[in-house]
Enzyme design. Structure first.
Site, PDB file in Angstrom:
ATOM      1  N   SER A 112     -21.257 -32.062  22.716  1.00 23.32           N
ATOM      2  CA  SER A 112     -20.385 -31.387  21.457  1.00 23.32           C
ATOM      3  C   SER A 112     -20.776 -30.123  21.266  1.00 23.32           C
ATOM      4  O   SER A 112     -22.341 -29.957  20.562  1.00 23.32           O
ATOM      5  CB  SER A 112     -20.832 -33.110  19.838  1.00 23.32           C
ATOM      6  OG  SER A 112     -20.017 -31.656  19.314  1.00 23.32           O
ATOM      7  N   SER A 141     -16.295 -34.460  22.764  1.00 26.71           N
ATOM      8  CA  SER A 141     -17.198 -34.748  22.319  1.00 26.71           C
ATOM      9  C   SER A 141     -17.203 -35.447  20.806  1.00 26.71           C
ATOM     10  O   SER A 141     -18.348 -35.300  19.703  1.00 26.71           O
ATOM     11  CB  SER A 141     -16.580 -33.222  21.005  1.00 26.71           C
ATOM     12  OG  SER A 141     -15.490 -33.417  20.264  1.00 26.71           O
ATOM     13  N   SER A 179     -11.231 -33.460  24.716  1.00 35.43           N
ATOM     14  CA  SER A 179     -12.448 -33.559  25.254  1.00 35.43           C
ATOM     15  C   SER A 179     -13.437 -34.472  23.888  1.00 35.43           C
ATOM     16  O   SER A 179     -13.037 -35.245  23.583  1.00 35.43           O
ATOM     17  CB  SER A 179     -13.223 -32.245  24.390  1.00 35.43           C
ATOM     18  OG  SER A 179     -13.378 -32.068  23.591  1.00 35.43           O
ATOM     19  N   LYS A 202     -14.173 -33.252  14.126  1.00 33.91           N
ATOM     20  CA  LYS A 202     -15.597 -32.953  14.589  1.00 33.91           C
ATOM     21  C   LYS A 202     -15.904 -34.571  13.180  1.00 33.91           C
ATOM     22  O   LYS A 202     -14.946 -34.172  11.786  1.00 33.91           O
ATOM     23  CB  LYS A 202     -16.792 -32.593  14.286  1.00 33.91           C
ATOM     24  CG  LYS A 202     -16.458 -31.405  14.848  1.00 33.91           C
ATOM     25  CD  LYS A 202     -16.347 -31.268  16.039  1.00 33.91           C
ATOM     26  CE  LYS A 202     -16.925 -30.519  17.785  1.00 33.91           C
ATOM     27  NZ  LYS A 202     -16.677 -30.969  19.116  1.00 33.91           N
TER      28      LYS A 202
END
Length: 278
Positions: free
Chosen positions: A224, A70, A68, A131
């Site tokens: 995100s 994010s 993804s 993250k």
């Protein structure tokens, strides 16, 4: 010459009292034994290789890919990277299939603010997320008008030229998006993207990070799902952290497939291979 040799061999066999049939049977058994030995050796080599790979994956490095956007523009969809398992010690999530062998961590070392980490989603621990660590245990985190605050102090932010490329906002087209450089209190710097002004996550309540937990955010701030969304991610227990992102070892354009080798000359992002993740 060949006839002479045959007669000599026949004479030797006869003198030893060995029948020709016995010789043929012996040669057959020897050949079969060698074949079985080769198969056994091959199996041993395969088992050893699998054990070595298992040890490396469990205790040293594990490969992950980015599905993804994010973490754009730091990490792109199609990046493949190595995550170090030893950086923060080991929990049961370090092992394949995550067997609940023990709780907590052994040889634990807490991540630093600004590290990019892979962790298991607290509410669905079969799912891996990646993250950046923004908040440490005891920190107060808040977003005000798109600006990050840590312990009531705004994080230094500097405007950069716009990001131009694969749309970080999710449209699938090429886009131009605001880009910033943030500098955390420990001097770690990185880039963030700002797709939308006054997005719902640009203004948040104060999040107080519990003991033994961390606050994670994506660099692509408006696209995100991270610790700002308590119902989806929330605070991440130290135990759930799998490892630290270290290096991109392969990267291919979004929408391309790594197994299509014939497309590599134009599809592979050659400038990202062996890039250190920061």
């Amino acid at each position: 010459m060949w006839l002479v040799a045959q007669r000599i061999i026949s004479a030797a066999i006869g003198a030893a009292g060995i029948k020709k049939q016995e010789v043929r049977e012996y040669m057959s058994v020897t050949s079969s034994t060698k074949s079985e030995g080769s198969l056994g050796e091959t199996i041993r080599v395969i088992v050893h290789a699998l054990l070595i790979a298992l040890v490396i994956r469990t205790f040293l490095f594990q490969p992950f890919n980015i599905p993804s956007g994010s973490m754009k523009a730091t990490l792109l969809v199609g990046d493949y990277l190595f995550v170090s398992k030893y950086s923060y010690g080991y929990s049961h999530y370090s092992f394949p299939l995550s067997p609940p062998l023990f709780s907590g961590r052994v040889f634990g070392s807490e991540p630093a603010r600004g590290d990019i980490v892979v962790f298991r989603l607290p509410r669905e621990d079969s799912t891996d997320y990646i993250k950046r660590v923004i908040g440490l245990p005891g920190d107060r985190i808040q977003m005000k008008e798109g600006l990050l605050y840590i312990n009531d102090t705004p994080v230094k932010r500097e405007r950069l030229s716009d990001f131009v490329g694969e749309d970080p906002c999710g449209s699938g087209a090429t886009a131009r998006v605001k880009r910033w450089k943030e500098t955390l209190p420990n001097s770690v710097t990185y880039e963030t993207l700002d797709c939308i002004d006054n997005n719902s996550l640009d203004d948040t309540p104060v999040y107080t990070v519990p003991a033994g937990h961390f606050f994670m955010m994506g660099d692509n701030r408006d696209n995100s799902t991270d610790s700002r969304v308590l119902s989806a991610v929330g605070y991440v227990p130290f135990e759930n952290i799998v490892g630290r992102a270290q290096m991109i070892f392969f990267s291919i354009a979004e929408g391309e497939h790594a197994w299509m080798i014939w497309r590599w000359p134009t599809a592979v992002r050659w400038n990202r291979i062996f890039k250190i993740v920061r």
